[in-house]
Design an enzyme around this catalytic site. Structure first.
Site, short mmCIF file in Angstrom:
data_model
loop_
_atom_site.label_atom_id
_atom_site.label_comp_id
_atom_site.label_asym_id
_atom_site.label_seq_id
_atom_site.Cartn_x
_atom_site.Cartn_y
_atom_site.Cartn_z
N CYS A 255 0.83 9.88 5.74
CA CYS A 255 0.95 8.45 5.45
C CYS A 255 1.45 7.79 6.72
O CYS A 255 2.59 8.04 7.16
CB CYS A 255 1.91 8.20 4.29
SG CYS A 255 2.24 6.45 3.98
N CYS B 284 -1.59 0.18 4.57
CA CYS B 284 -1.92 1.61 4.68
C CYS B 284 -2.14 1.91 6.17
O CYS B 284 -3.09 1.42 6.77
CB CYS B 284 -3.16 1.95 3.88
SG CYS B 284 -3.71 3.68 4.04
#
Length: 323
Positions: free
Chosen positions: A108, A248
């Site tokens: 991530c 993101c």
């Protein structure tokens, strides 16, 4: 009676091998942080002593019944985690990342920045360079020095590794509209669709339909992208396991890589780095791809709260009996 002790009934000896009541989970320290509003529950656990099954992670990330977040950053020393021991010589700390539904994820991008900010906040590292172990490999990170009055205000740059462009692509469909996508892998899979209007992405809390499904057997992050100017794009994203998120990091990198190919400025071909400004609902990231294929992401990361997780949040979920 004076001077006399009343006899107490004898107690049978306890069987040390018999069943004992399960120990009540103890409160655990946590922090809350975000990177361009992609938010995380941070659980410091250097010795990998805290059990975080999927149901507990989902409860922590629940925005009504828990702390609330797009995922959990479990902070563990690499040497203490079986998935990271091989990386311990390169990176002291392992980012054991979990999606909001409790599923395990490879990487991530925003999470790495917030993870690095936590290490700075906790005094484990200072401004400068460090390495973070992830399931997507060791990531090199640079923490910029903030001003004297706010040393944690400097942007954080993460070397995200090289993107790959796997064979195969899918068509994504939302509300009767369909778009071809570019298949980009940043340690996790992305399907990038260039669209005319971000509203066309519809409700991204539900995963967009895509076909053929065999291209992404484990699901995929889907980015919908519009142009804002020369080398400037904006996007919305559905993250697998989390729904629509405010940002993101790996998605922003995948979008910049896809845009460079679309725009004919692939750095491997031109020999020059290319930088895209990428606007997300939660803020802006700066993505640079270099001629050697290395992708760098720069953006903010903020710690917003600290506290203790109540024991009830960490207690295993009792199964509900039918009937």
């Amino acid at each position: 009676m004076d001077g006399v002790t009343t006899a107490q009934p004898s107690q049978p000896p306890q069987d040390p091998t018999g069943p004992r009541p399960a120990a009540e989970p103890q409160p655990v320290a946590f922090l809350k942080g975000h990177g361009t509003e992609n938010d995380f529950v941070i659980v410091p656990d250097p010795n990998n002593a805290v059990d975080l099954p999927a149901a507990v992670v989902a409860r922590l990330c629940d925005r009504r019944a828990g702390i609330g977040g797009d995922g959990v950053l479990h902070v563990v020393r690499s040497a203490a985690h079986p998935e990271a021991r091989a990386m311990a010589d390169e990176a002291e700390w392992f980012m054991d990342y979990r999606n909001a539904d409790g599923s395990i994820a490879e990487m991530c991008g925003n999470g790495v920045r917030v993870f690095a900010r936590y290490l700075q906040h906790a005094g484990h590292v200072g401004a400068g360079d460090l390495a973070v172990a992830t399931r997507g490999g060791v990531k090199r990170v640079h923490v910029a020095k903030g001003p004297a009055h706010d040393p944690e205000a400097g942007d954080i740059t993460v070397r995200m590794g090289r993107a790959t462009l796997p064979e195969g692509s899918v068509t994504v469909t939302v509300d009767g509209r369909s778009w071809p996508t570019r298949n980009v892998n940043m340690g996790n899979p992305h399907a990038v669709a260039f669209v005319d209007d971000l509203d066309h992405a519809g409700d991204l809390y539900s995963a967009p339909a895509f076909a053929p499904s065999a291209v992404y057997p484990d699901g995929v992050n889907v980015e919908f992208v519009v142009d804002r100017g020369e080398r400037h794009v904006a996007l919305r994203v559905h993250e697998r396991g989390s729904g629509e998120t405010r940002s993101c990091g790996t998605g922003a990198c995948a979008v910049a890589v896809a845009a460079a190919r679309r725009d004919g400025v692939d750095p491997a071909r031109t020999g020059a780095p290319v930088t895209y400004l990428v606007d997300l609902p939660g803020g802006r990231l700066v993505i640079t791809e270099r001629p050697d294929g290395e992708v760098e992401m720069t953006g903010p990361a903020v710690i917003v709260a600290t506290g203790e997780l109540a024991a009830a949040l960490l207690r295993p979920v009792e199964p509900v009996e039918a009937g």
